[in-house]
Design an enzyme around this catalytic site. Structure first.
Site, PDB file in Angstrom:
ATOM      1  N   GLU A  12       5.183 -12.346 -15.129  1.00 20.40           N
ATOM      2  CA  GLU A  12       4.598 -11.325 -14.249  1.00 20.40           C
ATOM      3  C   GLU A  12       3.925 -10.194 -15.008  1.00 20.40           C
ATOM      4  O   GLU A  12       2.986  -9.601 -14.513  1.00 20.40           O
ATOM      5  CB  GLU A  12       5.630 -10.782 -13.240  1.00 20.40           C
ATOM      6  CG  GLU A  12       6.730  -9.954 -13.829  1.00 20.40           C
ATOM      7  CD  GLU A  12       7.705  -9.466 -12.777  1.00 20.40           C
ATOM      8  OE1 GLU A  12       7.284  -9.173 -11.658  1.00 20.40           O
ATOM      9  OE2 GLU A  12       8.892  -9.357 -13.092  1.00 20.40           O
TER      10      GLU A  12
ATOM     11  N   LYS B  61       5.037  -3.334  -5.771  1.00 22.89           N
ATOM     12  CA  LYS B  61       6.453  -3.067  -5.978  1.00 22.89           C
ATOM     13  C   LYS B  61       7.294  -3.475  -4.783  1.00 22.89           C
ATOM     14  O   LYS B  61       8.358  -4.049  -4.936  1.00 22.89           O
ATOM     15  CB  LYS B  61       6.661  -1.588  -6.310  1.00 22.89           C
ATOM     16  CG  LYS B  61       8.103  -1.213  -6.635  1.00 22.89           C
ATOM     17  CD  LYS B  61       8.569  -1.879  -7.910  1.00 22.89           C
ATOM     18  CE  LYS B  61      10.024  -1.604  -8.212  1.00 22.89           C
ATOM     19  NZ  LYS B  61      10.540  -2.572  -9.206  1.00 22.89           N
TER      20      LYS B  61
ATOM     21  N   LYS C 158      10.094 -12.404 -15.779  1.00 26.00           N
ATOM     22  CA  LYS C 158       9.651 -11.143 -16.401  1.00 26.00           C
ATOM     23  C   LYS C 158       8.428 -11.391 -17.271  1.00 26.00           C
ATOM     24  O   LYS C 158       7.470 -10.621 -17.235  1.00 26.00           O
ATOM     25  CB  LYS C 158      10.754 -10.535 -17.280  1.00 26.00           C
ATOM     26  CG  LYS C 158      11.901  -9.840 -16.607  1.00 26.00           C
ATOM     27  CD  LYS C 158      11.576  -8.553 -15.902  1.00 26.00           C
ATOM     28  CE  LYS C 158      11.120  -8.803 -14.511  1.00 26.00           C
ATOM     29  NZ  LYS C 158      12.097  -8.907 -13.449  1.00 26.00           N
TER      30      LYS C 158
ATOM     31  N   TRP D 199      -3.142  -2.302  -1.566  1.00 28.13           N
ATOM     32  CA  TRP D 199      -2.831  -3.631  -2.126  1.00 28.13           C
ATOM     33  C   TRP D 199      -3.388  -4.594  -1.090  1.00 28.13           C
ATOM     34  O   TRP D 199      -2.847  -4.722  -0.003  1.00 28.13           O
ATOM     35  CB  TRP D 199      -1.325  -3.775  -2.293  1.00 28.13           C
ATOM     36  CG  TRP D 199      -0.929  -5.034  -2.993  1.00 28.13           C
ATOM     37  CD1 TRP D 199      -0.793  -5.210  -4.345  1.00 28.13           C
ATOM     38  CD2 TRP D 199      -0.592  -6.298  -2.393  1.00 28.13           C
ATOM     39  NE1 TRP D 199      -0.413  -6.505  -4.607  1.00 28.13           N
ATOM     40  CE2 TRP D 199      -0.273  -7.199  -3.442  1.00 28.13           C
ATOM     41  CE3 TRP D 199      -0.523  -6.763  -1.080  1.00 28.13           C
ATOM     42  CZ2 TRP D 199       0.095  -8.513  -3.208  1.00 28.13           C
ATOM     43  CZ3 TRP D 199      -0.161  -8.079  -0.857  1.00 28.13           C
ATOM     44  CH2 TRP D 199       0.147  -8.938  -1.923  1.00 28.13           C
TER      45      TRP D 199
ATOM     46  N   CYS E  95       0.840  -1.193   0.000  1.00 27.25           N
ATOM     47  CA  CYS E  95       0.000   0.000   0.000  1.00 27.25           C
ATOM     48  C   CYS E  95       0.876   1.244   0.000  1.00 27.25           C
ATOM     49  O   CYS E  95       2.017   1.227   0.435  1.00 27.25           O
ATOM     50  CB  CYS E  95      -0.875   0.020   1.242  1.00 27.25           C
ATOM     51  SG  CYS E  95      -1.804  -1.481   1.488  1.00 27.25           S
TER      52      CYS E  95
ATOM     53  N   HIS F 102      15.281 -34.069 -18.362  1.00 22.79           N
ATOM     54  CA  HIS F 102      14.724 -34.750 -17.187  1.00 22.79           C
ATOM     55  C   HIS F 102      13.259 -34.376 -16.954  1.00 22.79           C
ATOM     56  O   HIS F 102      12.770 -34.468 -15.834  1.00 22.79           O
ATOM     57  CB  HIS F 102      15.568 -34.433 -15.950  1.00 22.79           C
ATOM     58  CG  HIS F 102      16.996 -34.859 -16.131  1.00 22.79           C
ATOM     59  ND1 HIS F 102      17.387 -36.161 -16.022  1.00 22.79           N
ATOM     60  CD2 HIS F 102      18.087 -34.149 -16.473  1.00 22.79           C
ATOM     61  CE1 HIS F 102      18.693 -36.250 -16.269  1.00 22.79           C
ATOM     62  NE2 HIS F 102      19.137 -35.035 -16.545  1.00 22.79           N
TER      63      HIS F 102
ATOM     64  N   ARG G 247       2.861   1.133  -6.094  1.00 26.85           N
ATOM     65  CA  ARG G 247       2.971   0.280  -4.909  1.00 26.85           C
ATOM     66  C   ARG G 247       1.741  -0.602  -4.706  1.00 26.85           C
ATOM     67  O   ARG G 247       1.816  -1.649  -4.095  1.00 26.85           O
ATOM     68  CB  ARG G 247       3.171   1.156  -3.662  1.00 26.85           C
ATOM     69  CG  ARG G 247       4.486   1.878  -3.647  1.00 26.85           C
ATOM     70  CD  ARG G 247       4.569   2.758  -2.424  1.00 26.85           C
ATOM     71  NE  ARG G 247       4.581   1.977  -1.212  1.00 26.85           N
ATOM     72  CZ  ARG G 247       5.645   1.787  -0.459  1.00 26.85           C
ATOM     73  NH1 ARG G 247       6.793   2.315  -0.796  1.00 26.85           N
ATOM     74  NH2 ARG G 247       5.574   1.080   0.635  1.00 26.85           N
TER      75      ARG G 247
ATOM     76  N   GLU H 290      15.219 -15.430 -14.734  1.00 28.64           N
ATOM     77  CA  GLU H 290      14.786 -14.032 -14.706  1.00 28.64           C
ATOM     78  C   GLU H 290      13.940 -13.702 -15.945  1.00 28.64           C
ATOM     79  O   GLU H 290      12.932 -13.009 -15.846  1.00 28.64           O
ATOM     80  CB  GLU H 290      16.020 -13.120 -14.595  1.00 28.64           C
ATOM     81  CG  GLU H 290      15.766 -11.639 -14.646  1.00 28.64           C
ATOM     82  CD  GLU H 290      14.815 -11.117 -13.576  1.00 28.64           C
ATOM     83  OE1 GLU H 290      14.430 -11.863 -12.654  1.00 28.64           O
ATOM     84  OE2 GLU H 290      14.429  -9.935 -13.689  1.00 28.64           O
TER      85      GLU H 290
ATOM     86  N   ASN I 171      -0.441   0.815   6.203  1.00 26.04           N
ATOM     87  CA  ASN I 171       0.311  -0.105   5.350  1.00 26.04           C
ATOM     88  C   ASN I 171       0.883  -1.184   6.265  1.00 26.04           C
ATOM     89  O   ASN I 171       1.489  -0.856   7.277  1.00 26.04           O
ATOM     90  CB  ASN I 171       1.435   0.687   4.661  1.00 26.04           C
ATOM     91  CG  ASN I 171       2.197  -0.142   3.655  1.00 26.04           C
ATOM     92  OD1 ASN I 171       1.840  -1.285   3.403  1.00 26.04           O
ATOM     93  ND2 ASN I 171       3.237   0.435   3.092  1.00 26.04           N
ATOM     94  N   GLY I 172       0.689  -2.453   5.926  1.00 28.97           N
ATOM     95  CA  GLY I 172       1.227  -3.519   6.779  1.00 28.97           C
ATOM     96  C   GLY I 172       0.133  -4.500   7.173  1.00 28.97           C
ATOM     97  O   GLY I 172      -0.944  -4.517   6.579  1.00 28.97           O
TER      98      GLY I 172
HETATM   99  C1  F6R Z   1      10.079  -9.035 -10.125  1.00 26.38           C
HETATM  100  C2  F6R Z   1      10.183  -8.265  -8.910  1.00 26.38           C
HETATM  101  C3  F6R Z   1      10.073  -8.982  -7.614  1.00 26.38           C
HETATM  102  C4  F6R Z   1      11.092  -8.414  -6.625  1.00 26.38           C
HETATM  103  C5  F6R Z   1      10.912  -9.042  -5.243  1.00 26.38           C
HETATM  104  C6  F6R Z   1      11.970  -8.573  -4.266  1.00 26.38           C
HETATM  105  O1  F6R Z   1      10.234  -8.230 -11.248  1.00 26.38           O
HETATM  106  O2  F6R Z   1      10.334  -7.078  -8.944  1.00 26.38           O
HETATM  107  O3  F6R Z   1      10.244 -10.345  -7.768  1.00 26.38           O
HETATM  108  O4  F6R Z   1      12.379  -8.662  -7.114  1.00 26.38           O
HETATM  109  O5  F6R Z   1       9.645  -8.718  -4.755  1.00 26.38           O
HETATM  110  O6  F6R Z   1      11.905  -7.216  -4.094  1.00 26.38           O
HETATM  111  P1  F6R Z   1      13.110  -6.396  -3.494  1.00 26.38           P
HETATM  112  O7  F6R Z   1      14.243  -6.496  -4.458  1.00 26.38           O
HETATM  113  O8  F6R Z   1      12.598  -4.995  -3.370  1.00 26.38           O
HETATM  114  O9  F6R Z   1      13.462  -7.023  -2.188  1.00 26.38           O
END
Ligand code: F6R
Length: 613
Positions: free
Chosen positions: A493, A608, A490, A73, A2, A509, A27, A486, A99-100
């Site tokens: 998501e 985020k 990408k 969120w 949030c 496998h 966020r 990765e 938030n939390g």
């Molecule tokens: C994917 C992404 C998430 C973050 C993860 C960790 O694109 O952004 O998987 O990498 O939530 O976040 P941080 O790096 O802020 O600890």
């Protein structure tokens, strides 16, 4: 998660709040709301994006110079108008944004219900609002709003960043933090408050970061900082270093695209000032004091989540190959709950873009309690992780607004590459020549990434062909296996296409059973020690009619003759290849997501910074 914004001063609060909410929308974007103190407290809240809230508020009276706003969120309760913040207590005495997660909210709620409280929403935040009010009313005028807040918070288990308006004391905002970040911006006769600095930077660069268990009582011309236990604290005023341009799109259609294209600069900014001008040396000032511990470490444990965890996996290859120190890479969420064995001579490296990821933070505390030296690699200056760790290095990628991490990943890998090179040199596991040549290779990365970005039109054309695929497989070996993970992350998501990353040799496998003419397989196949092997893996895919999109070293004719599509990257040392090969994968997922009409910067269900576990 949030987003929180608040204002107190002499200006109209609403435009500041709504603009702040737009800045914070990355966020969380399930719902949004504002509360403004005018003649009375006016509350508007709406499911959906901030633009929905704006529509609701249009032509309504939003006058007032004090207010709070929130983007949600969802954790407790589905996203809808009722569960949106702000939440008001039953007798309208307190209005709260939060938030939390309040972990003991169920028990608190039952107690309040026994005392006659009724709840409109399913949120833990409404429980908090009512708890504060209950304590305040029970105080019979003996305790003020701030005191009631502190008493209520002493009963709460969980994490929070909260901002509160009191009906009886409408000249102040009360804010408190435990676990979820809050930053206060200092203007002239005014204060701003937010869950991160992005809504504040356009108003002031003087800020105070709240620490855990801090409570701030904010009037327009006075700020008092206390602990929850009522001990007064001296605020530490700091300067923000980010600039407003860095949080705007600057002509790009999406933040993600802007951030992908910023990588030549963000990688340069990350090593600038740390590599000697004559390329003879790398220095990481933040690690200077702990370097002897790193050199003597019998083991390095890397803790992270998501994309940052993938950067950690790259580091496992880097550090074990170049410095010959054993490395274990752990998810924060697993590490914290599985009674990990930690020795005092372990060095733990926590990697996080936001510096606020709850699981990574919890894992850091476990490692600290066990006596390990804990280092942080973080992008957000002043965030919790750099404050909780013994030492660390900032990635200088600049604010990352797109929810999908791109430039933060390459900045993290840049720092980890520097650490591996330094350790290799200090441990005598690489020669002086290798040391110098790796430094040169690293400093060449920005211009090589520039080159790769020129392939954007080719990548866009390939995206067009595969945008309707339902599955993707990503394969890589060695240093490029984490890049495959990765690339797959990408894609899933932001485009919602199912994708999996695998070490190429593992294909036999199991995943090979999936391959047919409908399966695009992205193979990261630059020329390194395992080149011959990955060429065989490509043949195995082609023999089963899979479609191969290969990331290759420029001039590679062997794979070109086998693959359906190739995207070239400049030649490099294999330790540097992750920094180059990930870029086309970022662009591929970006274009596919745009073509599928997905909200690239704000993918569904994602936030985020994941400040709850
Ligand atoms: C994917 C992404 C998430 C973050 C993860 C960790 O694109 O952004 O998987 O990498 O939530 O976040 P941080 O790096 O802020 O600890």
């Amino acid at each position: 998660m949030c987003g929180i914004v608040g204002y107190i001063g002499e200006k109209d609060a609403y435009p500041i709040l709504i603009n702040g909410l737009k800045r914070l929308e990355y966020r969380g974007y399930d719902s949004a709301g504002v509360a403004i103190i005018g003649n009375e407290t006016k509350i508007f809240k709406k499911k959906g994006k901030v633009s929905e809230l704006e529509k609701l508020v249009k032509n309504k009276d939003v006058s007032g110079v004090i207010g709070i706003g929130h983007t949600r969120w969802a954790t407790h309760g589905e996203p809808n108008d009722v569960n949106a913040h702000p939440h008001t207590s039953q007798n309208n005495k307190f209005t709260v944004i939060h938030n939390g997660i309040i972990e003991n909210y169920g028990r608190l709620k039952r107690k309040l219900e026994d005392r006659g409280y009724k709840f409109k929403s399913q949120t833990d935040t409404e429980v908090l609002a009512n708890l504060i009010e209950y304590i305040y009313i029970k105080g019979n005028g003996e305790i003020d709003a701030e005191h009631a807040v502190r008493l209520a918070l002493s009963k709460v288990i969980g994490a929070y960043g909260i901002v509160i308006i009191s009906k009886d004391e409408p000249d102040k905002l009360i804010a408190a933090r435990k676990g979820s970040p809050l930053v206060i911006g200092i203007g002239e006769g005014e204060y701003y408050i937010a869950s991160d600095a992005t809504p504040i930077i356009e108003h002031t660069d003087s800020v105070i970061y709240l620490n855990n268990d801090n409570v701030a009582i904010i009037k327009k011309d006075q700020l008092t900082l206390k602990t929850i236990g009522n001990d007064e604290l001296k605020p530490l005023i700091q300067k923000l270093t980010m600039d407003i341009g860095s949080i705007e799109k600057n002509g790009y259609e999406h933040f993600m695209l802007k951030e992908i294209f910023e990588q030549p600069k963000s990688i340069l900014d990350t090593f600038r000032g740390r590599v000697a001008a004559d390329l003879s040396e790398i220095r990481l000032g933040g690690l200077f004091e702990v370097m002897p511990k790193l050199e003597k470490a019998k083991r390095i444990i890397i803790i992270a989540c998501g994309t940052s965890w993938h950067a950690g996996l790259v580091a496992e290859y880097l550090i074990e190959t170049l410095a010959r120190v054993p490395v274990e890479v752990e998810y924060g969420s697993e590490f914290r709950y599985r009674k990990p064995i930690i020795y005092e001579d372990d060095v733990v490296i926590a990697i996080s873009q936001s510096g606020e990821t709850a699981d990574t933070l919890a894992a850091i505390n476990i490692a600290k309690e066990a006596g390990a030296t804990v280092l942080g690699i973080c992008n957000v200056v002043g965030a919790s992780i750099p404050r909780e760790t013994h030492a660390g290095v900032y990635t200088h990628a600049g604010p990352e607004i797109g929810v999908a991490s791109t430039k933060a990943f390459t900045a993290q890998v840049t720092v980890l590459t520097m650490i591996a090179i330094i350790l290799g040199k200090n441990n005598n596991t690489i020669s002086d020549d290798e040391y110098t040549s790796l430094i040169k290779e690293l400093t060449d990365v920005p211009k090589k990434v520039e080159e790769i970005l020129k392939s954007d039109p080719i990548i866009k054309k390939i995206s067009e062909l595969y945008k309707d695929a339902t599955n993707f497989l990503y394969l890589g070996r060695g240093y490029l296996f984490p890049v495959a993970l990765e690339g797959a992350l990408k894609l899933k998501e932001i485009s919602y296409i199912h994708a999996e990353g695998y070490p190429a040799a593992e294909m036999k496998h199991g995943p090979i059973a999936l391959i047919d003419e409908n399966m695009p397989v992205v193979v990261i196949a630059t020329q390194d020690n395992s080149y011959e092997k990955i060429v065989s893996n490509i043949q195995e895919v082609k023999a089963r009619n899979g479609k191969v999109i290969a990331i290759v070293t420029e001039g590679d004719t062997v794979i070109k003759s086998m693959a359906d599509h190739v995207i070239e990257v400049p030649k490099s040392h294999e330790a540097i290849a992750p920094l180059l090969t990930v870029v086309p994968l970022q662009l591929l997922s970006y274009h596919i997501a745009v073509m599928r009409d997905c909200n690239v910067d704000q993918p569904r269900n994602l936030a985020k910074s994941v400040t709850v576990e």
